[in-house]
Scaffold this motif. Structure first.
Motif, mmCIF file in Angstrom:
data_model
loop_
_atom_site.group_PDB
_atom_site.id
_atom_site.type_symbol
_atom_site.label_atom_id
_atom_site.label_comp_id
_atom_site.label_asym_id
_atom_site.label_seq_id
_atom_site.Cartn_x
_atom_site.Cartn_y
_atom_site.Cartn_z
ATOM 1 N N ALA A 76 0.877 -1.169 0.000
ATOM 2 C CA ALA A 76 0.000 0.000 0.000
ATOM 3 C C ALA A 76 0.915 1.219 0.000
ATOM 4 O O ALA A 76 1.419 1.623 1.061
ATOM 5 C CB ALA A 76 -0.912 0.000 1.221
ATOM 6 N N PRO A 77 1.198 1.816 -1.163
ATOM 7 C CA PRO A 77 2.278 2.806 -1.252
ATOM 8 C C PRO A 77 2.039 4.066 -0.462
ATOM 9 O O PRO A 77 2.987 4.650 0.082
ATOM 10 C CB PRO A 77 2.376 3.086 -2.759
ATOM 11 C CG PRO A 77 1.052 2.693 -3.316
ATOM 12 C CD PRO A 77 0.568 1.556 -2.467
ATOM 13 N N ASP A 78 0.787 4.511 -0.358
ATOM 14 C CA ASP A 78 0.527 5.755 0.349
ATOM 15 C C ASP A 78 0.686 5.604 1.860
ATOM 16 O O ASP A 78 0.991 6.568 2.565
ATOM 17 C CB ASP A 78 -0.867 6.283 0.010
ATOM 18 C CG ASP A 78 -1.966 5.266 0.261
ATOM 19 O OD1 ASP A 78 -1.672 4.053 0.218
ATOM 20 O OD2 ASP A 78 -3.123 5.667 0.491
ATOM 21 N N LEU A 79 0.495 4.389 2.364
ATOM 22 C CA LEU A 79 0.619 4.130 3.795
ATOM 23 C C LEU A 79 1.944 3.480 4.159
ATOM 24 O O LEU A 79 2.233 3.291 5.343
ATOM 25 C CB LEU A 79 -0.528 3.228 4.266
ATOM 26 C CG LEU A 79 -1.946 3.790 4.114
ATOM 27 C CD1 LEU A 79 -2.976 2.744 4.488
ATOM 28 C CD2 LEU A 79 -2.111 5.047 4.948
ATOM 29 N N GLU A 80 2.738 3.112 3.147
ATOM 30 C CA GLU A 80 4.000 2.404 3.368
ATOM 31 C C GLU A 80 3.777 1.161 4.228
ATOM 32 O O GLU A 80 4.458 0.942 5.242
ATOM 33 C CB GLU A 80 5.035 3.322 4.018
ATOM 34 C CG GLU A 80 5.806 4.176 3.040
ATOM 35 C CD GLU A 80 6.687 3.331 2.110
ATOM 36 O OE1 GLU A 80 7.713 2.806 2.545
ATOM 37 O OE2 GLU A 80 6.310 3.207 0.932
ATOM 38 N N GLN A 81 2.802 0.346 3.795
ATOM 39 C CA GLN A 81 2.503 -0.882 4.512
ATOM 40 C C GLN A 81 2.645 -2.075 3.585
ATOM 41 O O GLN A 81 2.334 -1.999 2.386
ATOM 42 C CB GLN A 81 1.102 -0.832 5.123
ATOM 43 C CG GLN A 81 0.975 0.205 6.235
ATOM 44 C CD GLN A 81 -0.367 0.190 6.928
ATOM 45 O OE1 GLN A 81 -1.206 -0.663 6.680
ATOM 46 N NE2 GLN A 81 -0.584 1.156 7.815
ATOM 47 N N LEU A 82 3.112 -3.180 4.144
ATOM 48 C CA LEU A 82 3.261 -4.441 3.434
ATOM 49 C C LEU A 82 2.211 -5.401 3.966
ATOM 50 O O LEU A 82 2.090 -5.593 5.184
ATOM 51 C CB LEU A 82 4.662 -5.009 3.664
ATOM 52 C CG LEU A 82 4.920 -6.451 3.224
ATOM 53 C CD1 LEU A 82 4.854 -6.582 1.714
ATOM 54 C CD2 LEU A 82 6.262 -6.944 3.754
ATOM 55 N N VAL A 83 1.448 -6.009 3.055
ATOM 56 C CA VAL A 83 0.356 -6.902 3.432
ATOM 57 C C VAL A 83 0.646 -8.287 2.862
ATOM 58 O O VAL A 83 1.079 -8.416 1.718
ATOM 59 C CB VAL A 83 -0.993 -6.387 2.898
ATOM 60 C CG1 VAL A 83 -2.150 -7.223 3.441
ATOM 61 C CG2 VAL A 83 -1.193 -4.909 3.260
ATOM 62 N N ALA A 84 0.402 -9.332 3.665
ATOM 63 C CA ALA A 84 0.624 -10.700 3.204
ATOM 64 C C ALA A 84 -0.513 -11.595 3.677
ATOM 65 O O ALA A 84 -1.110 -11.362 4.737
ATOM 66 C CB ALA A 84 1.961 -11.234 3.721
ATOM 67 N N THR A 85 -0.811 -12.628 2.873
ATOM 68 C CA THR A 85 -1.799 -13.639 3.251
ATOM 69 C C THR A 85 -1.083 -14.961 3.490
ATOM 70 O O THR A 85 -0.037 -15.236 2.895
ATOM 71 C CB THR A 85 -2.866 -13.804 2.162
ATOM 72 O OG1 THR A 85 -2.228 -14.170 0.920
ATOM 73 C CG2 THR A 85 -3.629 -12.502 1.950
ATOM 74 N N ASP A 86 -1.666 -15.811 4.351
ATOM 75 C CA ASP A 86 -0.932 -16.977 4.840
ATOM 76 C C ASP A 86 -1.546 -18.330 4.491
ATOM 77 O O ASP A 86 -1.166 -19.359 5.060
ATOM 78 C CB ASP A 86 -0.747 -16.874 6.361
ATOM 79 C CG ASP A 86 -2.062 -16.934 7.133
ATOM 80 O OD1 ASP A 86 -3.142 -17.074 6.508
ATOM 81 O OD2 ASP A 86 -2.010 -16.853 8.378
ATOM 82 N N ASN A 87 -2.509 -18.342 3.564
ATOM 83 C CA ASN A 87 -3.157 -19.595 3.145
ATOM 84 C C ASN A 87 -3.935 -20.244 4.289
ATOM 85 O O ASN A 87 -4.300 -21.408 4.222
ATOM 86 C CB ASN A 87 -2.132 -20.591 2.582
ATOM 87 C CG ASN A 87 -2.779 -21.677 1.746
ATOM 88 O OD1 ASN A 87 -3.785 -21.448 1.088
ATOM 89 N ND2 ASN A 87 -2.221 -22.880 1.774
ATOM 90 N N LYS A 88 -4.175 -19.471 5.338
ATOM 91 C CA LYS A 88 -5.009 -19.955 6.444
ATOM 92 C C LYS A 88 -6.226 -19.031 6.527
ATOM 93 O O LYS A 88 -6.978 -18.936 5.569
ATOM 94 C CB LYS A 88 -4.208 -19.982 7.740
ATOM 95 C CG LYS A 88 -3.045 -20.992 7.713
ATOM 96 C CD LYS A 88 -2.313 -21.048 9.037
ATOM 97 C CE LYS A 88 -1.185 -22.076 9.001
ATOM 98 N NZ LYS A 88 -0.454 -22.161 10.297
ATOM 99 N N THR A 89 -6.402 -18.350 7.637
ATOM 100 C CA THR A 89 -7.519 -17.404 7.771
ATOM 101 C C THR A 89 -7.036 -15.998 8.100
ATOM 102 O O THR A 89 -7.833 -15.155 8.494
ATOM 103 C CB THR A 89 -8.486 -17.874 8.878
ATOM 104 O OG1 THR A 89 -7.774 -17.963 10.119
ATOM 105 C CG2 THR A 89 -9.098 -19.218 8.537
ATOM 106 N N ASN A 90 -5.741 -15.756 7.899
ATOM 107 C CA ASN A 90 -5.169 -14.507 8.411
ATOM 108 C C ASN A 90 -4.589 -13.610 7.327
ATOM 109 O O ASN A 90 -4.165 -14.073 6.266
ATOM 110 C CB ASN A 90 -4.055 -14.833 9.416
ATOM 111 C CG ASN A 90 -4.524 -15.761 10.517
ATOM 112 O OD1 ASN A 90 -5.482 -15.471 11.222
ATOM 113 N ND2 ASN A 90 -3.853 -16.899 10.652
ATOM 114 N N VAL A 91 -4.568 -12.319 7.656
ATOM 115 C CA VAL A 91 -3.875 -11.300 6.878
ATOM 116 C C VAL A 91 -2.899 -10.613 7.826
ATOM 117 O O VAL A 91 -3.265 -10.251 8.956
ATOM 118 C CB VAL A 91 -4.868 -10.273 6.290
ATOM 119 C CG1 VAL A 91 -4.121 -9.149 5.574
ATOM 120 C CG2 VAL A 91 -5.839 -10.956 5.332
#
Length: 441
Positions: free
Chosen positions: A99-114
């Protein structure tokens, strides 16, 4: 900052060499092979990965690294792996996003989580969001810069698209999808997320693309693609068209997002999974590790696939959009995932084996192949210009903004009229991507 109900859209586009063998009918795309970036823990027997994400601020490329149960970072300036960020629980990492404007990195884990990292706080751990109602398999994701929300799908039934607000740090919305999903892309032209549906649980009878409205949390349209089971999708906002990455022996499909009609198909490139889009060159790249076309002249691997990267363009002339297969470059075994650095026009493709060997799957090297595309930019540098704003569908506003080139930066001076609320956001599609500008009224 609070958002208004009327986000704006300024839909403006400021916008060992790998070679083919003998007898091909598809041209060489002209990409230059640079190197194979080595990833810690990868080998020809263990090299699992999924999505890529590029951070234009730091020139770091992030990789969903299933082998290391982590997000792995590659410095695009040196093309070296510089860090491995483990995800709690040692999951199979699927999606990564910036998310470039917030400088955040997001990942998903193939379970139920972000999982969400604030890249401005390098010593801080990730925030965890557990998605309700889903059967597991958090997977693909994309970012809506208007409401600063990342939308995530899950690959195990029941299938949902779930919105996680990065600005307010909460689960914002959720809607059940009509079939099993894969990739999706936010379209700055209409503010809609285009979600591909494989409908694998129904023998692909409902394969196609749904147009999901994140504002109303509803599906606006459902475009069936009987000749394509789509996995990947990327959008060229200049011509409002999407390339679908079709699997098995199906050619790639270029779709008109205004009405869901097919603009062109490309039968010389098949077996694709993920796609990448370079807004600087306005080119699509395909991760076609399972290609079965015999027209490319590339060597086959031990699974009898002919892995390639396809290069495709969409251009408009006199109001008519046409697609063009620029060509292909030979790739590595199982090379289904692909990323792009639009600042230097580098293309990255993960593989467990390069070069391929039909007789032995464990020769060569695993890693991330790096190619350079020498094509000229789709648009040259701009001086000051005047642009008219367009509100998203269902909203109304007027006004304009002008730009001024200050060194390597573009300054925007906006003048929105008739805006309710106290603040708004303008999203401008540039040659880097969808960049947002905050504005107060």
């Amino acid at each position: 900052m609070l958002l208004t109900k009327e986000p704006f859209l300024a839909s403006v586009a400021l916008l060992l060499p790998a070679s083919l063998g003998m007898g091909q009918s598809v041209p060489n795309a002209g990409l230059t092979y640079l190197e194979n970036v080595q990833i810690p823990g990868w080998s020809t027997k263990a090299a699992g990965y999924d999505l890529f994400a590029f951070n234009p601020r730091t020139l770091i490329l992030y990789l969903g690294d299933r082998t290391n149960h982590a997000v792995t970072a590659i410095d695009a300036r040196t093309n070296t792996a510089v860090g491995v960020m483990p995800i709690p629980g040692k999951p199979g990492t699927n999606g990564v996003l910036i998310a470039p404007d917030l400088e955040q990195l997001v990942a998903t884990d193939n379970k139920t989580n972000v999982w969400v990292w604030d890249l401005r706080l390098p010593d801080g751990g990730p925030d965890e969001y557990t998605l309700p109602n889903i059967g597991g398999g958090t997977d693909a994701l994309d970012y809506d810069p208007f409401n600063q929300t990342v939308y995530v799908i899950n690959g195990k039934a029941p299938y949902y698209i779930t919105g996680v607000s990065l600005a307010y740090k909460k689960i914002a919305t959720q809607m059940q999808l009509p079939g099993s999903p894969e990739l999706m892309r936010f379209n700055p032209v209409d503010g809609v997320i285009y979600q591909v549906i494989t409908d694998s649980q129904n023998h692909n009878k409902g394969a196609g693309v749904v147009a999901y409205d994140p504002v109303s949390n509803t599906i606006k349209n459902y475009y069936l693609t009987p000749n394509c089971v789509p996995h990947g999708i990327e959008i060229d906002p200049v011509v409002n068209a999407a390339l679908l990455g079709c699997g098995t022996n199906q050619g790639q499909l270029l779709m008109n997002l205004a009405d869901g009609t097919t603009i062109a198909t490309f039968p010389d490139v098949t077996g694709s999974d993920l796609l990448a889009w370079n807004p600087n060159l306005r080119r699509f790249y395909t991760g076609s590790g399972s290609n079965v076309s015999t027209t490319t002249g590339c060597p086959s691997d031990s699974a009898k696939h002919t892995p390639v990267v396809g290069v495709i363009e969409a251009r408009a002339s006199n109001g008519v959009v046409k697609g063009n297969l620029v060509g292909v470059v030979c790739s590595g075994r199982g090379a289904h995932g692909i990323g792009v650095d639009p600042l230097r026009d580098f293309i990255y493709v993960g593989t467990p084996q390069y070069p391929v060997n039909a007789a032995d799957a464990h020769t060569g090297q695993a890693g991330v192949l790096t190619f350079f595309d020498p094509a000229p930019p789709a648009q040259g540098p701009l001086g000051p210009i005047q642009v008219t704003m367009n509100a998203l569908p269902g909203n109304s506003t007027s006004g304009s903004f002008r730009t001024a080139l200050l060194g390597r930066h573009l300054e925007l001076i906006a003048g929105p009229i008739a805006v309710s609320g106290t603040s708004a956001r303008i999203v401008v599609t540039t040659t880097v991507g969808n960049e947002s500008v905050e504005c107060a009224t």
